[in-house]
Motif scaffolding. Structure first.
Motif, short mmCIF file in Angstrom:
data_model
loop_
_atom_site.label_atom_id
_atom_site.label_comp_id
_atom_site.label_asym_id
_atom_site.label_seq_id
_atom_site.Cartn_x
_atom_site.Cartn_y
_atom_site.Cartn_z
N HIS A 62 11.60 -79.17 59.64
CA HIS A 62 10.87 -79.65 58.47
C HIS A 62 9.89 -78.60 57.99
CE1 HIS A 62 12.50 -83.64 58.40
NE2 HIS A 62 12.25 -83.81 59.68
N GLU A 69 29.00 -96.99 61.69
CA GLU A 69 29.66 -98.28 61.48
C GLU A 69 30.20 -98.43 60.06
OE1 GLU A 69 26.25 -100.21 62.83
OE2 GLU A 69 26.66 -99.22 64.74
N GLU A 105 15.23 -84.55 54.07
CA GLU A 105 14.23 -85.59 54.35
C GLU A 105 14.56 -86.35 55.64
OE1 GLU A 105 14.72 -88.15 51.07
OE2 GLU A 105 14.57 -86.49 49.64
N ASN A 106 13.62 -87.13 56.09
CA ASN A 106 13.86 -88.03 57.22
C ASN A 106 15.01 -88.97 56.88
OD1 ASN A 106 10.33 -88.40 57.92
ND2 ASN A 106 11.82 -87.11 58.93
N GLY A 152 20.36 -87.42 57.67
CA GLY A 152 21.56 -87.25 58.48
C GLY A 152 21.66 -85.92 59.20
#
Ligand code: ATP
Ligand code: MG
Lengths: 229, 280
Positions: free
Chosen positions: A192, A14, A37-38, A41
């Motif tokens: 990860h 958006e 990292e979380n 993206g």
């Protein structure tokens, strides 16, 4: 020409940008690990590569005669309805639909492929069971087997080992390595598990505050890689 | 019994049984997908649109209602699919608007331009089907047969695609399946079946024909293929039973069929619950 190249890619939702100016390319036979990292993206990047959502800017080019129906994909989360009646065999077989094209039934080879992939992931005993009655790790293995059925040139995996026990995890890494080394299948994996990524991958893409793309050795030399290991 | 076998010799009763079986088969096949894709509200909305179109066709004194009802319903199905994909929240509201609007305008038309002296009878028969199934012409039967065979054929031909798109649309699209096309196909088929089913059970009861057999089958079976096959068989059996009972006992056809579907749902639910107890 590279099998897949992304140029100045910008991703977001958006109108709000999450990652910008992403440039990298993947050649046939590469093993690319995407780390970060979380929320940085990674999954969004994978969905964009697959054409499930449009990039905000930049370009994705596909080369080497790669076609949509030659790509296997393991999503991070599948919005499968709680009460969906589907057996393990039906789901794994549905990975063959790209091969089947418009043919209304699956050929003997495709059924054998599905059976082989179920065997590889230890699902043979579960093949008649209903997907919704399986444990989380078992469900993950079903979706992996489906992804393997769809793979002919390129395999995209979004956190494939999450929820798997150590034994199955080790087997899975070996399986993917063999697909990559023996069958020449390109692998793009989000993980990860940085130590495993560094063990198997040929290239690393790190997304986050700073973006890094290069071979594994370059990554190890860079400051970020040094900090991670 | 004797009376029933006497009735069965009339061509219009035979027509009704043929058409009923075909519609039951088609609606239940697609019903599984519709229920699982959470599309059943589209089916409901479309049935009201079909009512409006039927009323308009009556006012225009068309010799063949289907010539108007079929295209309008298909068009609305395509529209609803578009709207539902673009905006999640407004999709719901737009379906409500369309279905209630069609219902109101249809009723208004029927009152403003009555085609017979008995307006409420006409409305009732459009809403609940009543006896129109017993007044089919050979031409109606042909139209229904051809469209049903096409629908079942398309369903069988695209069965694996429909499963893939229903189970996990994102994966199907990633694997190169044109999910939009199959969604469109599903919407068009359901529109055709709803238009056909107007004659059998009327517009208010069509959803029952679509939803009940699928839900019943899902109580017991755990694979897509088993659910689809069971749903089709169950729907045909319930519809035939309902029609025969309606003819023998002179009850409204649509409502009797739905009652049979409800009874089957109750039985399947009970069996499913018992099975779960035993296996626990
Ligand atoms: N559908 C969505 N609409 C709006 N924002 C979203 C949507 N999906 C993800 N985001 C946002 O985009 C960002 C990136 O999400 P993404 O799922 O790509 O992260 P990720 O790197 O895969 O994280 P993880 O390691 O947890 O899987 C997050 O900040 C998230 O809040
Ligand atoms: Mg993710």
């Amino acid at each position: 020409m590279a099998q897949l190249s992304c140029e100045k890619l910008s991703l977001g939702y958006e109108g709000h940008e999450i990652v910008g100016d992403l440039t990298f390319s993947v050649n046939a036979g590469d093993y690319l690990c995407i780390v970060g990292e979380n929320g940085s993206g990674k999954s969004t990047l994978m969905k964009t590569i697959l054409g499930l959502r449009a990039p905000m800017g930049g370009e994705i080019r596909v080369g080497d005669g790669l076609r949509r129906n030659e790509i296997g994909y393991l999503p991070q989360q599948t919005a499968v309805q709680r009460d969906f009646p589907a057996s393990v065999r039906e789901i794994v077989l549905s990975g063959c639909q790209g091969r089947a094209g418009l043919r209304p039934f699956y050929s003997r080879d495709e059924k054998k492929l599905a059976a082989d992939n179920m065997e590889k992931l230890g699902l043979t005993a579960l093949s008649g069971r209903c997907y919704r009655d399986l444990s989380g790790g078992q469900q993950q293995r079903v979706l992996l087997a489906r992804a393997l059925c769809a793979t002919r040139k390129l395999l995209l995996l979004d956190e494939p080992v999450s929820g798997l026990d150590p034994k199955v995890t080790a087997e899975l890494y070996l399986l993917i390595e063999r697909l990559n080394a023996d069958d020449g299948i390109t692998v793009i994996m989000i993980s990860h598990d940085v130590s495993a990524a560094l063990r198997y991958a040929s290239h690393i893409l790190h997304i986050g505050q700073r973006v890094f793309f290069g071979t594994r050795d370059e990554y190890l030399k860079s400051a970020k890689g040094g900090a991670a290991t | 019994m004797n009376q029933l076998s006497l009735y069965l010799r009339f061509p219009f009763v035979q027509y009704a049984l043929i058409v009923g079986t075909l519609i039951a088969l088609c609606s239940s096949l697609l019903g599984v997908t519709l229920v699982l894709k959470r599309f059943s509200f589209i089916g409901d909305g479309l049935s009201h649109v079909a009512f409006g179109a039927m009323a308009a066709a009556g006012v225009m004194r068309l010799s063949d209602n289907m010539a108007l009802v079929l295209p309008v319903t298909v068009l609305c199905a395509v529209l609803l699919l578009r709207v539902g994909q673009n905006a999640k929240i407004q999709g719901d509201a737009s379906i409500a608007m369309l279905s209630v609007g069609a219902l109101a305008l249809g009723y208004l038309l029927m009152n403003l331009f009555p085609t017979s002296s008995n307006v409420s009878g006409d409305v009732c028969s459009t809403l609940f089907g009543s006896t129109s199934i017993l007044t089919l012409s050979a031409r109606d039967v042909w139209l229904c047969s051809v469209l049903s065979v096409l629908s079942v054929g398309a369903f069988v031909f695209f069965y694996h695609k429909i499963f893939a798109v229903t189970f996990d649309e994102a994966f199907a699209r990633a694997a190169g399946t044109n999910a939009g096309l199959y969604n469109l196909l599903i919407a068009v088929m359901i529109a055709v079946i709803i238009a056909l089913a107007m004659n059998l059970v009327g517009s208010l009861l069509i959803s029952a024909l679509v939803v009940f057999p699928a839900l019943s089958a899902m109580r017991i079976f755990r694979s897509f293929r088993a659910v689809t096959i069971c749903s089709a068989c169950l729907s045909v059996c319930c519809t035939l039973a309902g029609m025969l009972i309606a003819i023998a006992a002179a009850t409204p056809v649509g409502a009797t069929i739905v009652a049979a579907d409800i009874a089957a749902f109750a039985v399947f639910s009970a069996v499913g619950a018992l099975r779960e107890r035993n296996f626990l």
